[in-house]
Design a protein around this motif. Structure first.
Motif, PDB file in Angstrom:
ATOM      1  N   HIS A 121      -3.988  -3.930   9.493  1.00 37.70           N
ATOM      2  CA  HIS A 121      -4.041  -3.118   8.280  1.00 37.70           C
ATOM      3  C   HIS A 121      -2.826  -3.500   7.444  1.00 37.70           C
ATOM      4  O   HIS A 121      -1.695  -3.161   7.793  1.00 37.70           O
ATOM      5  CB  HIS A 121      -4.020  -1.625   8.619  1.00 37.70           C
ATOM      6  CG  HIS A 121      -4.311  -0.743   7.434  1.00 37.70           C
ATOM      7  ND1 HIS A 121      -3.451  -0.620   6.365  1.00 37.70           N
ATOM      8  CD2 HIS A 121      -5.384   0.052   7.143  1.00 37.70           C
ATOM      9  CE1 HIS A 121      -3.970   0.213   5.468  1.00 37.70           C
ATOM     10  NE2 HIS A 121      -5.143   0.627   5.917  1.00 37.70           N
ATOM     11  N   SER A 122      -3.040  -4.219   6.360  1.00 38.50           N
ATOM     12  CA  SER A 122      -1.921  -4.764   5.592  1.00 38.50           C
ATOM     13  C   SER A 122      -1.050  -3.671   4.995  1.00 38.50           C
ATOM     14  O   SER A 122       0.183  -3.757   5.015  1.00 38.50           O
ATOM     15  CB  SER A 122      -2.442  -5.682   4.482  1.00 38.50           C
ATOM     16  OG  SER A 122      -3.144  -6.785   5.026  1.00 38.50           O
ATOM     17  N   GLU A 125     -10.548  -0.439   5.980  1.00 39.93           N
ATOM     18  CA  GLU A 125      -9.528  -1.225   5.283  1.00 39.93           C
ATOM     19  C   GLU A 125      -8.866  -2.252   6.209  1.00 39.93           C
ATOM     20  O   GLU A 125      -8.141  -3.125   5.735  1.00 39.93           O
ATOM     21  CB  GLU A 125      -8.439  -0.298   4.743  1.00 39.93           C
ATOM     22  CG  GLU A 125      -8.940   0.768   3.787  1.00 39.93           C
ATOM     23  CD  GLU A 125      -7.923   1.886   3.572  1.00 39.93           C
ATOM     24  OE1 GLU A 125      -8.251   2.831   2.820  1.00 39.93           O
ATOM     25  OE2 GLU A 125      -6.828   1.829   4.174  1.00 39.93           O
ATOM     26  N   ALA A 178      -8.247  -5.413   8.183  1.00 40.50           N
ATOM     27  CA  ALA A 178      -8.731  -6.771   7.914  1.00 40.50           C
ATOM     28  C   ALA A 178      -8.969  -7.544   9.201  1.00 40.50           C
ATOM     29  O   ALA A 178      -8.227  -7.416  10.179  1.00 40.50           O
ATOM     30  CB  ALA A 178      -7.722  -7.518   7.054  1.00 40.50           C
ATOM     31  N   ARG A 234      -0.606 -13.254   9.500  1.00 40.64           N
ATOM     32  CA  ARG A 234      -1.410 -12.809   8.363  1.00 40.64           C
ATOM     33  C   ARG A 234      -0.744 -13.152   7.038  1.00 40.64           C
ATOM     34  O   ARG A 234      -1.430 -13.383   6.033  1.00 40.64           O
ATOM     35  CB  ARG A 234      -1.642 -11.295   8.448  1.00 40.64           C
ATOM     36  CG  ARG A 234      -2.575 -10.735   7.363  1.00 40.64           C
ATOM     37  CD  ARG A 234      -3.951 -11.364   7.432  1.00 40.64           C
ATOM     38  NE  ARG A 234      -4.895 -10.770   6.484  1.00 40.64           N
ATOM     39  CZ  ARG A 234      -6.135 -11.188   6.300  1.00 40.64           C
ATOM     40  NH1 ARG A 234      -6.580 -12.213   7.001  1.00 40.64           N
ATOM     41  NH2 ARG A 234      -6.931 -10.604   5.441  1.00 40.64           N
ATOM     42  N   TYR A 266      -2.500  -6.153  -0.430  1.00 42.39           N
ATOM     43  CA  TYR A 266      -2.972  -7.513  -0.181  1.00 42.39           C
ATOM     44  C   TYR A 266      -1.775  -8.446  -0.026  1.00 42.39           C
ATOM     45  O   TYR A 266      -0.831  -8.384  -0.808  1.00 42.39           O
ATOM     46  CB  TYR A 266      -3.861  -8.010  -1.321  1.00 42.39           C
ATOM     47  CG  TYR A 266      -5.106  -7.185  -1.538  1.00 42.39           C
ATOM     48  CD1 TYR A 266      -6.004  -6.962  -0.497  1.00 42.39           C
ATOM     49  CD2 TYR A 266      -5.388  -6.623  -2.784  1.00 42.39           C
ATOM     50  CE1 TYR A 266      -7.147  -6.202  -0.700  1.00 42.39           C
ATOM     51  CE2 TYR A 266      -6.530  -5.871  -2.988  1.00 42.39           C
ATOM     52  CZ  TYR A 266      -7.399  -5.659  -1.943  1.00 42.39           C
ATOM     53  OH  TYR A 266      -8.527  -4.898  -2.129  1.00 42.39           O
ATOM     54  N   ASP A 287     -10.195  -9.281   4.314  1.00 42.11           N
ATOM     55  CA  ASP A 287      -9.822  -8.009   3.705  1.00 42.11           C
ATOM     56  C   ASP A 287     -11.003  -7.447   2.913  1.00 42.11           C
ATOM     57  O   ASP A 287     -11.929  -8.179   2.541  1.00 42.11           O
ATOM     58  CB  ASP A 287      -8.640  -8.204   2.752  1.00 42.11           C
ATOM     59  CG  ASP A 287      -7.322  -7.751   3.339  1.00 42.11           C
ATOM     60  OD1 ASP A 287      -7.270  -6.622   3.865  1.00 42.11           O
ATOM     61  OD2 ASP A 287      -6.342  -8.518   3.272  1.00 42.11           O
TER      62      ASP A 287
END
Length: 458
Positions: free
Chosen positions: A99-100, A265, A267, A275, A379, A404
């Motif tokens: 999860h960014s 959400e 990714a 990542r 992002y 994503d």
């Protein structure tokens, strides 16, 4: 804040949550994440950190307590040791989800812990799905509440800091615990958070062990609560509690709002590297494909990333090991340019020791770009410029990396990824049976068929 503490609010919501209350898109996403992480676990059991973690678990488990399977092998070890080792395996290939916005790798803690818990305590597929959702939601909310990506710059690892909460919450849900016990488990987990991110350039494989230890701490919190230990009820909001220790201005709403689901959400990873580098890899592959660039014509590669990520992936001088190179922008760009792709084989001895890779690494520059910061941390964007012989240069920018929301992997792509990781370990037939078992979890009264499909005969 109300008299109800945040751990109590979370525990009340999770204890009452039933599968029929969860939106279908969240359930479908949960199934795909389960499948994805099982593939990462199986492949990781063959990588050096995974094998080391499995060997460590065997050496520390007593024979009388060796009741849990080391999936990917025929080994049996203790429950808590299995959780740590399998979490290491699931994460060490850098193929696991993230999860960014919360800066946390989630599934590689939640799924190994739940698989081990399911084997030990048994349960239904419905309960496994509910527990998966609870675990993912807990880690995402905790990470978002403290703006966890900022911790990277201070040397802390958000995944290891937030992970024990999710494992404890997921385990409590799977076991059907009442609110009081769940609150205790979350409080105990808060006392065992931590983990530093140092050692990347050196390729310190024990970093993966720290990741697995966080998952193990979540399970130990469960076992401690079961035996009567009590944890702080105000674990999050106390002035010396989790949130205010790590963040000057916590976003309390993420812990208070239980209506929104964050699991969709999370990714998926298309490439086996940090990542922070995925957008750059995607941009480079696009340029190579669009302009048919032969690697021998490349004079320079420039990779731009958000400024917060630049210090983590600007690694021009590293040890030639898998653990060090997966986070090196120089290595990842170079090996991708030379091979025209990147996969787990890109980090094997053939390429780690390649003079061609080393030569091109010297022509790769990694910089932070302030204009990409507007997308961060939601992002982790990237921009690549390739300069070739004759003076021509080509640039491509990827705002939303593959995997994503907004640039999603399809179910077919995720299943293809799973088969590429799992089939070499299980065989194609058994790997395909795992896909079917995961997709039918909501109708399964027993998890034994899934566990049987994952086991390897001695």
């Amino acid at each position: 804040m109300s008299d109800e503490t945040l751990t109590e609010k979370i525990a009340v919501h999770h204890s009452a949550l039933q599968l029929q209350q969860i939106p279908s898109n969240v359930i479908n996403a949960a199934k795909l994440h389960i499948l994805d992480i099982l593939g990462c676990l199986l492949a990781g059991s063959r990588l050096e950190p995974g094998k080391l973690a499995y060997d460590l678990a065997v050496s520390t488990s007593g024979s009388s307590d060796s009741t849990s399977t080391h999936f990917g092998t025929a080994q049996r070890v203790s429950y808590v040791d299995a959780v740590q080792a399998m979490s290491v395996a699931a994460h060490c290939g850098e193929m696991d989800d993230i999860h960014s916005g919360a800066g946390t790798c989630i599934g590689a803690m939640i799924i190994p812990a739940l698989i081990a818990t399911a084997e030990k305590f048994h349960g239904t597929g419905r309960r496994f799905l509910e527990a998966t959702v609870v675990g993912y939601e807990t880690i995402a909310r905790v990470g978002l509440s403290i703006d966890a990506p900022k911790l990277f710059a201070r040397g802390w690892w958000p995944s290891t800091i937030c992970g024990a909460f999710g494992v404890a919450a997921a385990g409590a849900k799977f076991l059907g615990w009442p609110v009081k016990h769940t609150v205790n488990a979350l409080g105990i987990a808060s006392l065992h958070t931590g983990g530093m991110i140092t050692g990347g350039n050196e390729g310190a494989t024990a970093r993966h062990l720290a990741f697995g230890h966080a998952a193990q701490n979540g399970v130990l919190a469960l076992l401690a609560a079961e035996r009567g230990f009590t944890g702080p009820k105000r674990a999050f909001e106390d002035p010396r509690g989790f949130c205010l220790t790590l963040c000057d201005e916590p976003r309390w709403e993420y812990l208070q709002d239980t209506k929104r689901f964050h699991l969709p959400e999370v990714a998926f990873k298309s490439y086996p590297c940090a990542r922070q580098l995925h957008a750059g890899v995607e941009a480079l592959l696009t340029l190579l494909r669009q302009h048919s660039i032969p690697p021998e014509t490349i004079e320079a590669i420039e990779l731009a990333v958000p400024t917060a990520n630049a210090g983590m992936v600007n690694r021009p001088s590293i040890t030639a090991s898998h653990a060090a190179t997966v986070g090196s922008g120089q290595y990842v760009m170079a090996v991708t340019a030379l091979r025209g792709k990147i996969d787990l084989a890109s980090f094997e001895v053939e390429f780690l020791g390649s003079d061609d890779v080393k030569g091109l690494m010297n022509r790769v520059k990694v910089n932070g770009a302030a204009d990409l910061d507007r997308h961060f941390p939601k992002y982790w964007s990237g921009r690549v410029t390739v300069k070739i012989t004759g003076g021509a240069s080509f640039t491509h920018e990827v705002v939303i990396p593959k995997g994503d929301t907004g640039n999603a992997m399809t179910q077919a792509e995720i299943e293809e990824k799973f088969l590429s990781l799992a089939a070499p370990v299980l065989g194609d037939e058994k790997a395909r049976s795992v896909i079917l078992e995961v997709q039918s979890l909501d109708s399964q009264d027993s998890l034994e068929p899934l566990l049987a499909a994952l086991r390897i005969s001695g």
